[in-house]
Motif scaffolding. Structure first.
Motif, PDB file in Angstrom:
ATOM      1  N   TYR A 136      35.363  36.654  42.786  1.00  0.00           N
ATOM      2  CA  TYR A 136      36.113  35.567  42.157  1.00  0.00           C
ATOM      3  C   TYR A 136      37.516  36.064  41.785  1.00  0.00           C
ATOM      4  O   TYR A 136      37.686  37.215  41.369  1.00  0.00           O
ATOM      5  CB  TYR A 136      35.397  35.075  40.898  1.00  0.00           C
ATOM      6  N   PRO A 160      38.029  36.924  47.531  1.00  0.00           N
ATOM      7  CA  PRO A 160      37.524  35.636  47.046  1.00  0.00           C
ATOM      8  C   PRO A 160      38.039  34.456  47.856  1.00  0.00           C
ATOM      9  O   PRO A 160      39.141  34.470  48.407  1.00  0.00           O
ATOM     10  CB  PRO A 160      38.056  35.570  45.605  1.00  0.00           C
ATOM     11  N   SER A 198      37.335  31.582  46.042  1.00  0.00           N
ATOM     12  CA  SER A 198      37.093  30.699  44.907  1.00  0.00           C
ATOM     13  C   SER A 198      38.358  29.932  44.554  1.00  0.00           C
ATOM     14  O   SER A 198      39.474  30.313  44.921  1.00  0.00           O
ATOM     15  CB  SER A 198      36.629  31.510  43.697  1.00  0.00           C
ATOM     16  N   GLN A 208      34.171  41.086  40.925  1.00  0.00           N
ATOM     17  CA  GLN A 208      33.236  41.196  42.034  1.00  0.00           C
ATOM     18  C   GLN A 208      31.840  41.537  41.529  1.00  0.00           C
ATOM     19  O   GLN A 208      31.654  42.532  40.823  1.00  0.00           O
ATOM     20  CB  GLN A 208      33.728  42.273  43.005  1.00  0.00           C
ATOM     21  N   ILE A 264      40.453  40.925  41.159  1.00  0.00           N
ATOM     22  CA  ILE A 264      39.187  40.417  41.687  1.00  0.00           C
ATOM     23  C   ILE A 264      38.043  40.802  40.760  1.00  0.00           C
ATOM     24  O   ILE A 264      37.902  41.980  40.386  1.00  0.00           O
ATOM     25  CB  ILE A 264      38.920  40.962  43.108  1.00  0.00           C
TER      26      ILE A 264
END
Length: 582
Positions: free
Chosen positions: A311, A339, A341, A329, A327
C-alpha cells in the motif's frame, strides 16, 4: 587474664577479619568504580558524502559513527532522565555546524540547546562540541543542525525518549521521516547569501518542489533531467518499505523534517489513530489523513487489517499538491511488488490542526493552564513579493556576535539593537499572541519550553485577520487545551499560545521554514534566573584530536571522579564493618 586456646582462636579470628576488611573494601570499591554509569554515550563526525537519495546524485551531509555514514542520522533511543553525551566533531571542511535537540527542554542545561550564536558558538571545521544533558521529556523528538538551513542537506535524525510507563511500549514501531528534497544544497537552492539588488538585498524565494523522501529514500523521474547518465541519476530508485505483519498493530513515529511545505499524510486503506503529538499523550483520535507542519511529530497506531498487499504511504504538500511516497508492505508480499492501491475516497476524516487533541493524565505536566499574567504580542511580516527581509514587530532578527546566553550569564546588556529579544522573569506566565501578515502559514517552534495551544484564527486569502481580545478571547480554550512545542500559525491570521517561563536561559521562538528564519522571522525569549555555569571548555576552540578520550566520553573532572570514588569507599567500608560485626 589467663591465655587459653580459646583466647588465641578469638584473637586470630579478629585479626583475620581486620586483614580481610581492606581487601573486601578494595574489591567492592574497584568493582563499583569500574562499572559504567547510567549514561548513553555517542561519538559522531559530521561529514559530506555523494549519494542519490531519490536517484539523483548530490552532496549530502550525514553523520559517521561506529557503524558508518548515516543519512538520515542514527536513531538515538534513551530513557527519560538518562544522561546523554554526544560528542560531535565537525568534519565539514568549509562549513560550521551545531546540533539542536528539537523538543528537549534542556532544563538547567541551556548551553546544550545547540543554537549557533544564541546558546553556543558554532562548531568550526575540525573542532567539536560535547553535548551532555538529561533526556526529558519523553516522547518522539528529533535532532537537526541549527546552523542556517543546513538540516535540509541531510543533517538530522530521530531522538526517541522512552517512558517506562508508556501504555504503548509493547507495540512494534517504526520511525517515519518525511521531507522535500532538492538537487542543490540549501545555499544554492535558496541563494540566500548572494546580493541581487543595488542596495545589497538578497532574495528569499519560495522554490519549486523538486522531490520528496520517506526516511531518506524517494524516486525522481530521471527523464526530467536535461541530460543524465548513471553517474548523475539512477532510474527507479527504491522507495522506503516498511514490512508489517497481518492483524498486528504498529506504532509509527511520524516526523516532518521538511523545509518549506506542510504535508498531508495518509496510508491507503488504513486508519490512523493518533495517540501522541510532540511527545504529549492524547486521547486516541482516529482519522484517515493528518496534516503535519515542519518540525511536528505524531505518534500514530495503525492496525494491519487489510488484505495482505503493498500500500502507498503518501505525503502531499500544501499549496502545490506534490506527492512523495513510501510503501507499507505486508510480510508475505514479494519485495518486487509496488502498490496499485488508491487513496481514500470521500468521505474521509482529516486532522487539520491540534484543536481536537486532548492531553491525557499520563503526561507529567499540569493539564490546566495557569492564569497568564504577561502578554507578548508578535506581529510577523515580510517584504512582499521579494522576501529579502522578514520582521517581528517591525524588526529583522540578526545574530549577535556573542551568543546571547553568554551575555545573560555574564550579566551584560542584552543586544536588543541587534537581536529581537523579549525579557521575562523566571516563572512568569506568558500569553503569546502572534499575528501573521503573510499569505502562507508558518510552523512556529519554541525552544526550552512546551506550550498550551489556546486558539487560532481562520486562514484568510484576502485581508489579514488580527487577534482582537473582545472578539476572540471567548474562542480560546483554557480547559485542557493541546500542548506541544511546534504549531502552525494560520495564513494571514492569528495564533495564541501560553507557557510558564520556568527554564532560565536564552530561548529562540522562530518559524521553522529555513529561508524565513534566515530572513529574520525569529525572536528570543530571555528568561532571567539562575543559569548554571557554561562547560569548562566553552566555547570549544581546540581541535578534536586534542581532547583526552576520558574527557570526551565521560565529561567529568578528576575531582568529581575522586569524590565519587571516595563516597563509594566510605559507604562500602561502613557496610562491611557492620556485616562482620566490628
Amino acid at each position: 587474664m589467663a591465655f587459653t586456646l580459646t583466647t588465641l582462636h578469638t584473637t586470630i579470628t579478629t585479626w583475620k577479619k581486620i586483614i580481610q576488611m581492606p581487601i573486601l573494601v578494595l574489591t567492592v570499591f574497584f568493582f563499583y568504580a569500574t562499572q559504567p554509569s547510567k549514561a548513553a554515550q555517542y561519538e559522531w563526525t559530521v561529514r559530506y558524502a555523494k549519494t542519490n537519495p531519490d536517484g539523483v546524485f548530490r552532496t549530502v551531509i550525514g553523520i559517521v559513527d561506529q557503524d558508518g555514514w548515516h543519512f538520515p542520522g542514527p536513531i538515538i533511543n534513551v530513557t527519560e532522565g538518562e544522561l546523554v553525551t554526544i560528542l560531535v566533531q565537525n568534519g565539514l571542511p568549509t562549513e560550521s555546524t551545531s546540533i539542536h535537540w528539537h523538543g528537549q527542554v534542556q532544563y538547567k542545561t541551556p548551553w546544550m540547546d545547540g543554537v549557533q550564536q544564541i546558546t553556543q558558538y558554532p562548531i568550526f571545521p575540525t573542532q567539536s562540541f560535547n553535548y551532555t544533558f538529561r533526556a526529558s521529556p519523553s516522547g518522539t523528538y528529533w535532532y537537526h543542525s541549527h546552523t542556517g538551513g543546513q538540516y535540509t542537506d541531510g543533517l538530522y535524525g530521530a531522538f526517541i525518549v522512552r517512558d517506562v510507563n508508556d501504555p504503548y511500549r509493547d507495540l512494534p514501531e517504526n520511525v517515519i521521516f518525511i521531507q522535500e528534497w532538492y538537487h542543490k544544497t540549501i545555499t544554492d537552492s535558496f541563494d540566500i547569501f548572494t546580493p541581487h539588488y543595488p542596495d545589497g538585498g538578497v532574495y528569499h524565494p519560495e522554490i519549486d518542489f523538486v522531490s520528496g523522501l520517506f526516511n531518506g529514500k524517494g524516486r525522481y523521474n530521471c527523464s526530467l533531467l536535461t541530460d543524465f547518465d548513471n553517474d548523475t541519476c539512477t532510474p527507479n530508485s527504491p522507495y522506503e518499505r516498511i514490512i508489517v505483519n497481518y492483524n498486528q498493530t504498529y506504532r509509527f513515529r511520524l516526523i516532518s523534517a521538511g523545509s518549506q511545505f506542510t504535508y498531508t499524510f495518509s496510508i491507503d486503506k488504513h486508519n490512523l489513530t493518533i495517540v501522541a503529538t510532540d511527545g504529549v499523550y492524547v486521547e486516541p483520535y482516529t482519522v484517515q489523513k493528518l496534516v503535519i507542519a515542519i518540525g511536528q511529530r505524531y505518534d500514530i497506531l495503525v492496525t494491519m487489517n487489510q488484505p495482505p498487499a503493498a500500500y502507498w504511504m503518501r505525503a502531499v504538500t500544501s499549496r502545490t499538491f506534490n506527492e512523495s511516497n513510501g510503501i507499507l508492505q505486508y510480510s508475505n508480499v514479494p519485495n518486487s511488488v509496488e502498490p496499485d492501491s488508491t487513496t481514500f475516497l470521500t468521505p474521509f476524516k482529516t486532522l487539520n490542526d491540534s484543536e481536537p487533541l486532548v492531553p491525557t493524565n499520563q503526561n507529567s505536566f499540569t493539564l490546566q493552564p495557569p492564569i497568564f499574567k504577561k502578554v507578548a504580542t508578535l506581529n510577523i511580516s515580510c517584504n512582499e513579493p521579494i522576501k529579502s527581509k522578514c520582521f517581528v514587530n517591525g524588526k529583522q532578527f540578526m545574530l549577535a556576535d556573542t551568543p546571547t546566553l553568554i551575555t545573560m550569564y555574564e550579566r551584560q546588556p542584552a543586544p536588543h539593537n541587534i537581536s529581537n529579544i523579549i525579557d521575562f522573569n523566571e516563572n512568569d506566565t506568558v500569553l503569546v499572541i502572534v499575528n501573521n501578515f503573510i499569505n502562507i502559514s508558518h510552523p512556529m517552534h519554541l525552544h526550552g519550553h512546551g506550550f498550551f495551544v489556546l486558539g487560532a484564527g481562520p486562514s484568510s486569502l484576502t485581508d489579514a485577520i488580527n487577534f482582537n481580545y473582545q472578539r476572540d478571547n471567548v474562542a480560546l480554550n483554557y480547559n485542557n487545551p493541546p500542548y506541544r512545542d511546534t504549531v502552525s500559525l494560520p495564513q494571514q491570521s492569528w495564533l495564541v499560545i501560553g507557557f510558564t517561563a520556568n527554564n532560565p536561559g536564552s530561548w529562540l521562538f522562530h518559524c521553522h521554514i529555513p529561508y524565513d528564519m534566515e530572513a529574520g522571522m525569529s525572536v528570543i525569549f530571555n528568561v532571567n534566573g539562575t543559569i548554571s555555569p557554561p562547560p569548562k571548555d566553552f566555547p570549544i576552540v581546540r581541535p578534536f584530536s586534542s581532547r583526552a578520550p576520558t574527557f570526551r566520553m565521560q565529561n567529568i573532572t578528576l575531582g568529581t571522579w575522586l569524590k565519587k570514588q571516595l563516597g563509594i569507599y566510605v559507604v562500602s567500608s561502613i557496610a562491611i564493618l557492620w556485616a562482620i560485626g566490628i
